[in-house]
Design a protein around this motif. Structure first.
Motif, PDB file in Angstrom:
ATOM      1  N   CYS A  18      43.461  38.439  40.841  1.00  0.00           N
ATOM      2  CA  CYS A  18      42.426  39.264  40.198  1.00  0.00           C
ATOM      3  C   CYS A  18      41.112  39.091  40.917  1.00  0.00           C
ATOM      4  O   CYS A  18      40.951  38.465  41.960  1.00  0.00           O
ATOM      5  N   PRO A  30      41.228  43.040  31.535  1.00  0.00           N
ATOM      6  CA  PRO A  30      40.818  44.425  32.047  1.00  0.00           C
ATOM      7  C   PRO A  30      40.631  45.289  31.058  1.00  0.00           C
ATOM      8  O   PRO A  30      41.595  46.259  30.664  1.00  0.00           O
ATOM      9  N   PHE A  40      36.817  46.188  33.242  1.00  0.00           N
ATOM     10  CA  PHE A  40      38.137  47.140  33.913  1.00  0.00           C
ATOM     11  C   PHE A  40      38.148  47.340  35.206  1.00  0.00           C
ATOM     12  O   PHE A  40      37.272  48.216  35.710  1.00  0.00           O
ATOM     13  N   THR A  41      39.268  46.749  35.809  1.00  0.00           N
ATOM     14  CA  THR A  41      39.433  47.189  37.346  1.00  0.00           C
ATOM     15  C   THR A  41      41.046  47.336  37.221  1.00  0.00           C
ATOM     16  O   THR A  41      41.700  46.421  36.846  1.00  0.00           O
ATOM     17  N   TRP A  42      41.647  48.192  38.212  1.00  0.00           N
ATOM     18  CA  TRP A  42      43.014  48.399  38.471  1.00  0.00           C
ATOM     19  C   TRP A  42      43.724  46.943  38.777  1.00  0.00           C
ATOM     20  O   TRP A  42      44.647  46.681  38.612  1.00  0.00           O
ATOM     21  N   GLN A  43      42.844  46.585  39.746  1.00  0.00           N
ATOM     22  CA  GLN A  43      43.306  45.325  40.138  1.00  0.00           C
ATOM     23  C   GLN A  43      43.681  44.188  39.366  1.00  0.00           C
ATOM     24  O   GLN A  43      44.629  43.757  39.091  1.00  0.00           O
ATOM     25  N   ASP A  44      42.693  43.994  38.106  1.00  0.00           N
ATOM     26  CA  ASP A  44      42.831  43.068  37.193  1.00  0.00           C
ATOM     27  C   ASP A  44      43.940  43.334  36.284  1.00  0.00           C
ATOM     28  O   ASP A  44      44.792  42.712  35.952  1.00  0.00           O
ATOM     29  N   LEU A  45      44.122  44.706  35.971  1.00  0.00           N
ATOM     30  CA  LEU A  45      45.036  45.302  34.968  1.00  0.00           C
ATOM     31  C   LEU A  45      46.449  44.823  35.694  1.00  0.00           C
ATOM     32  O   LEU A  45      47.389  44.384  34.981  1.00  0.00           O
ATOM     33  N   ILE A  46      46.495  45.162  36.898  1.00  0.00           N
ATOM     34  CA  ILE A  46      47.937  44.973  37.966  1.00  0.00           C
ATOM     35  C   ILE A  46      48.423  43.382  37.689  1.00  0.00           C
ATOM     36  O   ILE A  46      49.538  42.948  37.348  1.00  0.00           O
ATOM     37  N   SER A  72      48.829  42.002  34.147  1.00  0.00           N
ATOM     38  CA  SER A  72      50.195  42.708  33.496  1.00  0.00           C
ATOM     39  C   SER A  72      51.522  42.053  34.182  1.00  0.00           C
ATOM     40  O   SER A  72      52.379  41.526  33.538  1.00  0.00           O
TER      41      SER A  72
END
Length: 210
Positions: free
Chosen positions: A100, A107, A112-118, A121
């Motif tokens: 993260c 996220p 929100f960032t795609w890195q944190d979302l991935i 999740s």
């Protein structure tokens, strides 16, 4: 023969991974959630990555040795504990590399960032898969000792991790939430190490293996 050699190595890898996480937690010298140890810019990121890789590798080895285990409950027997452990292992391996961002924000919204979302999740998926594996082993056929251990571990992890997760989402008493997450993680990893050793005891060498 290979499995009997790898299982004690797997148990050792889990314990080393756990020691790395707790060592990083002490070095951080503040209340943090597990993933924060590996966040961008954290000096403990290397320990977090190695810990998760060791744990991921161990989970896959244990999964291979646990192929014969299956839950008595139909809802938990759709797939085997081995599948759950492989999912957990792969998830932890990915989470070790896609960490993260600084502070590990949720996220959502402006953070929100795609890195944190991935990362979030895949980490949640891995932990959930490990919990499912505990329940599957807890209801496995012909393994009363493993079942009792797994029931206790599953209940403790569910209650402690659930409480910590709620506190994290609510951004309330986050210090306590971080402690609870570490406790739940510790219980889950000790369960994995004990499971590896229990499977070692159940894997008797054949005459050809001696």
């Amino acid at each position: 023969m290979t499995v009997r050699i790898l299982l004690p190595i797997a148990a050792t890898a889990v314990l080393i991974g756990l020691a790395l996480l707790w060592g990083a937690r002490v070095a951080a010298n503040r209340f943090v959630y597990v993933s924060e140890l590996g966040a961008d810019g954290e000096p403990t990121a290397w320990a977090f990555r190695w810990a998760l890789l060791l744990i991921a590798s161990a989970a896959v080895v244990v999964a291979v040795a646990a192929r014969h285990l299956r839950s008595r409950l139909r809802v938990l027997a759709v797939w085997t504990p081995s599948v759950s452990l492989v999912v957990a292992g792969v998830s932890f391996a990915v989470a070790s590399q896609v960490t993260c961002t600084s502070g590990c924000p949720l996220p959502v919204g402006s953070s929100f960032t795609w890195q944190d979302l991935i990362h979030t999740s895949i980490a949640v998926l891995g932990f959930a898969a490990a919990c499912v594996a505990m329940l599957q082993v807890a209801t496995a056929k012909d393994h009363p000792g493993l079942a009792r251990l797994s029931w206790i571990s599953a209940v403790v992890v569910a209650v402690v991790a659930g409480t910590g997760g709620i506190l994290s989402l609510a951004r309330f008493m986050v210090d306590l939430g971080g402690i609870l997450e570490f406790v739940a993680t510790t219980v889950a990893l000790l369960w994995l190490a004990v499971l590896a050793l229990a499977l070692l005891g159940a894997t008797r060498p054949t005459p050809e293996m001696r």
